[in-house]
Design a protein around this motif. Structure first.
Motif, PDB file in Angstrom:
ATOM      1  N   VAL A  37     -47.609  24.690  38.560  1.00 59.56           N
ATOM      2  CA  VAL A  37     -46.252  24.327  37.970  1.00 59.56           C
ATOM      3  C   VAL A  37     -46.641  22.641  37.494  1.00 59.56           C
ATOM      4  N   CYS A  38     -46.142  22.260  36.384  1.00 61.44           N
ATOM      5  CA  CYS A  38     -46.471  21.204  35.760  1.00 61.44           C
ATOM      6  C   CYS A  38     -45.289  20.458  35.233  1.00 61.44           C
ATOM      7  N   ARG A  39     -45.039  19.236  35.194  1.00 62.37           N
ATOM      8  CA  ARG A  39     -43.863  18.536  34.609  1.00 62.37           C
ATOM      9  C   ARG A  39     -44.209  17.292  34.141  1.00 62.37           C
ATOM     10  N   ASP A  40     -43.677  16.517  33.111  1.00 63.22           N
ATOM     11  CA  ASP A  40     -43.806  15.296  32.631  1.00 63.22           C
ATOM     12  C   ASP A  40     -43.120  14.392  33.473  1.00 63.22           C
ATOM     13  N   VAL A  41     -43.751  13.192  33.767  1.00 61.85           N
ATOM     14  CA  VAL A  41     -43.044  12.192  34.479  1.00 61.85           C
ATOM     15  C   VAL A  41     -43.054  10.974  33.711  1.00 61.85           C
ATOM     16  N   SER A  42     -41.883  10.238  33.407  1.00 62.11           N
ATOM     17  CA  SER A  42     -41.939   8.777  32.909  1.00 62.11           C
ATOM     18  C   SER A  42     -41.286   7.763  33.563  1.00 62.11           C
ATOM     19  N   SER A  43     -41.689   6.600  33.574  1.00 64.94           N
ATOM     20  CA  SER A  43     -41.056   5.522  34.274  1.00 64.94           C
ATOM     21  C   SER A  43     -40.255   4.819  32.987  1.00 64.94           C
ATOM     22  N   ARG A  44     -39.171   4.480  33.154  1.00 61.55           N
ATOM     23  CA  ARG A  44     -38.330   3.648  32.345  1.00 61.55           C
ATOM     24  C   ARG A  44     -38.527   2.375  32.333  1.00 61.55           C
ATOM     25  N   GLY A  45     -38.931   1.869  33.477  1.00 64.53           N
ATOM     26  CA  GLY A  45     -39.440   0.367  33.626  1.00 64.53           C
ATOM     27  C   GLY A  45     -40.609   0.033  32.563  1.00 64.53           C
ATOM     28  N   SER A  46     -41.501   0.644  32.463  1.00 69.65           N
ATOM     29  CA  SER A  46     -42.581   0.415  31.323  1.00 69.65           C
ATOM     30  C   SER A  46     -42.119   0.522  29.921  1.00 69.65           C
ATOM     31  N   ARG A  47     -41.005   1.581  29.766  1.00 71.22           N
ATOM     32  CA  ARG A  47     -40.461   1.270  28.311  1.00 71.22           C
ATOM     33  C   ARG A  47     -39.690   0.122  28.129  1.00 71.22           C
ATOM     34  N   ASN A  48     -39.058  -0.466  29.074  1.00 68.79           N
ATOM     35  CA  ASN A  48     -38.194  -1.670  28.712  1.00 68.79           C
ATOM     36  C   ASN A  48     -39.024  -2.730  28.618  1.00 68.79           C
ATOM     37  N   THR A  49     -40.183  -2.612  29.454  1.00 70.82           N
ATOM     38  CA  THR A  49     -41.211  -3.850  29.140  1.00 70.82           C
ATOM     39  C   THR A  49     -41.892  -3.875  27.755  1.00 70.82           C
ATOM     40  N   GLY A  50     -42.124  -2.822  27.360  1.00 69.52           N
ATOM     41  CA  GLY A  50     -42.710  -2.603  26.063  1.00 69.52           C
ATOM     42  C   GLY A  50     -41.726  -2.831  24.935  1.00 69.52           C
ATOM     43  N   THR A  51     -40.520  -2.667  25.197  1.00 71.10           N
ATOM     44  CA  THR A  51     -39.403  -3.187  24.062  1.00 71.10           C
ATOM     45  C   THR A  51     -39.420  -4.633  24.158  1.00 71.10           C
ATOM     46  N   VAL A  52     -39.591  -5.410  25.264  1.00 72.07           N
ATOM     47  CA  VAL A  52     -39.404  -6.776  25.391  1.00 72.07           C
ATOM     48  C   VAL A  52     -40.730  -7.346  24.839  1.00 72.07           C
ATOM     49  N   VAL A  53     -41.954  -6.789  25.035  1.00 78.87           N
ATOM     50  CA  VAL A  53     -42.910  -7.672  24.778  1.00 78.87           C
ATOM     51  C   VAL A  53     -43.167  -7.202  23.109  1.00 78.87           C
ATOM     52  N   GLY A  54     -42.586  -6.001  22.651  1.00 81.48           N
ATOM     53  CA  GLY A  54     -42.682  -5.749  21.370  1.00 81.48           C
ATOM     54  C   GLY A  54     -41.745  -6.744  20.497  1.00 81.48           C
ATOM     55  N   ILE A  89     -44.676   2.722  21.628  1.00 78.82           N
ATOM     56  CA  ILE A  89     -45.866   2.792  22.340  1.00 78.82           C
ATOM     57  C   ILE A  89     -46.060   2.849  24.019  1.00 78.82           C
ATOM     58  N   ALA A  90     -44.922   2.303  24.558  1.00 80.29           N
ATOM     59  CA  ALA A  90     -44.683   1.958  26.106  1.00 80.29           C
ATOM     60  C   ALA A  90     -44.286   3.724  26.478  1.00 80.29           C
ATOM     61  N   LYS A  91     -43.406   4.054  25.596  1.00 83.95           N
ATOM     62  CA  LYS A  91     -42.858   5.709  25.908  1.00 83.95           C
ATOM     63  C   LYS A  91     -44.272   6.834  25.973  1.00 83.95           C
ATOM     64  N   HIS A  92     -45.056   6.575  25.055  1.00 88.84           N
ATOM     65  CA  HIS A  92     -45.964   7.422  25.022  1.00 88.84           C
ATOM     66  C   HIS A  92     -47.170   7.171  25.854  1.00 88.84           C
ATOM     67  N   ASN A  93     -47.249   5.960  26.320  1.00 92.00           N
ATOM     68  CA  ASN A  93     -48.347   5.488  27.307  1.00 92.00           C
ATOM     69  C   ASN A  93     -47.825   5.785  28.832  1.00 92.00           C
ATOM     70  N   ALA A  94     -46.398   5.895  29.196  1.00 90.77           N
ATOM     71  CA  ALA A  94     -45.690   5.735  30.233  1.00 90.77           C
ATOM     72  C   ALA A  94     -45.676   7.188  30.829  1.00 90.77           C
ATOM     73  N   THR A  95     -45.846   8.250  29.993  1.00 86.84           N
ATOM     74  CA  THR A  95     -45.709   9.833  30.415  1.00 86.84           C
ATOM     75  C   THR A  95     -46.835  10.234  30.823  1.00 86.84           C
ATOM     76  N   HIS A  96     -46.699  10.769  32.029  1.00 85.37           N
ATOM     77  CA  HIS A  96     -48.055  11.415  32.453  1.00 85.37           C
ATOM     78  C   HIS A  96     -47.534  12.871  32.974  1.00 85.37           C
ATOM     79  N   ARG A  97     -48.483  13.678  33.320  1.00 82.42           N
ATOM     80  CA  ARG A  97     -48.079  14.880  33.897  1.00 82.42           C
ATOM     81  C   ARG A  97     -48.598  15.167  35.182  1.00 82.42           C
ATOM     82  N   VAL A  98     -47.546  15.722  35.765  1.00 85.01           N
ATOM     83  CA  VAL A  98     -47.967  15.779  37.294  1.00 85.01           C
ATOM     84  C   VAL A  98     -47.889  17.549  37.766  1.00 85.01           C
ATOM     85  N   CYS A  99     -48.737  18.026  38.389  1.00 82.69           N
ATOM     86  CA  CYS A  99     -48.932  19.347  38.395  1.00 82.69           C
ATOM     87  C   CYS A  99     -49.253  19.559  39.943  1.00 82.69           C
TER      88      CYS A  99
END
Length: 104
Positions: A37-54, A89-99
């Motif tokens: 069983v797999c699911r995608d996990v993303s962290s919101r903190g990295s998305r916010n950081t990517g937005t500010v840095v961008g 970019i941060a949204k794409h890089n922050a998502t990883h699969r947990v199985c």
């Protein structure tokens, strides 16, 4: 002799009836399979950081590339474009699969 034959037949029939009435282990327990069983996990903190840095980077580039009196507009447009790009970019890089494995 007839009573002995009748008793033996009754005993055999009783044994068969009991043997068919008691479920075996394979009938009592349903067959289970191991399933991944797999699911995608993303962290919101990295998305916010990517937005500010961008936004900051885009604002600096927009200010540097703008000419004359249009520096404020260049800064604002650069900040907007940079914020959107940094967020994506941060949204794409922050998502990883947990199985993990489950038995079902």
């Amino acid at each position: 002799m007839r009573n002995k034959l009748f008793a033996t037949a009754t005993l055999v029939c009783s044994a068969l009836a009991v043997a068919t009435a008691v479920p075996t282990f394979s009938q009592a327990q349903p067959e289970r399979h191991r399933v991944r069983v797999c699911r995608d996990v993303s962290s919101r903190g990295s998305r916010n950081t990517g937005t500010v840095v961008g936004a900051v980077t885009g604002g600096l580039l927009g200010n540097a590339l703008a000419h004359g009196g249009g520096k404020t507009g260049g800064t604002l447009i650069g900040a907007g474009v940079g914020a959107v790009a940094g967020h994506q970019i941060a949204k794409h890089n922050a998502t990883h699969r947990v199985c993990h494995w489950e038995y079902r």
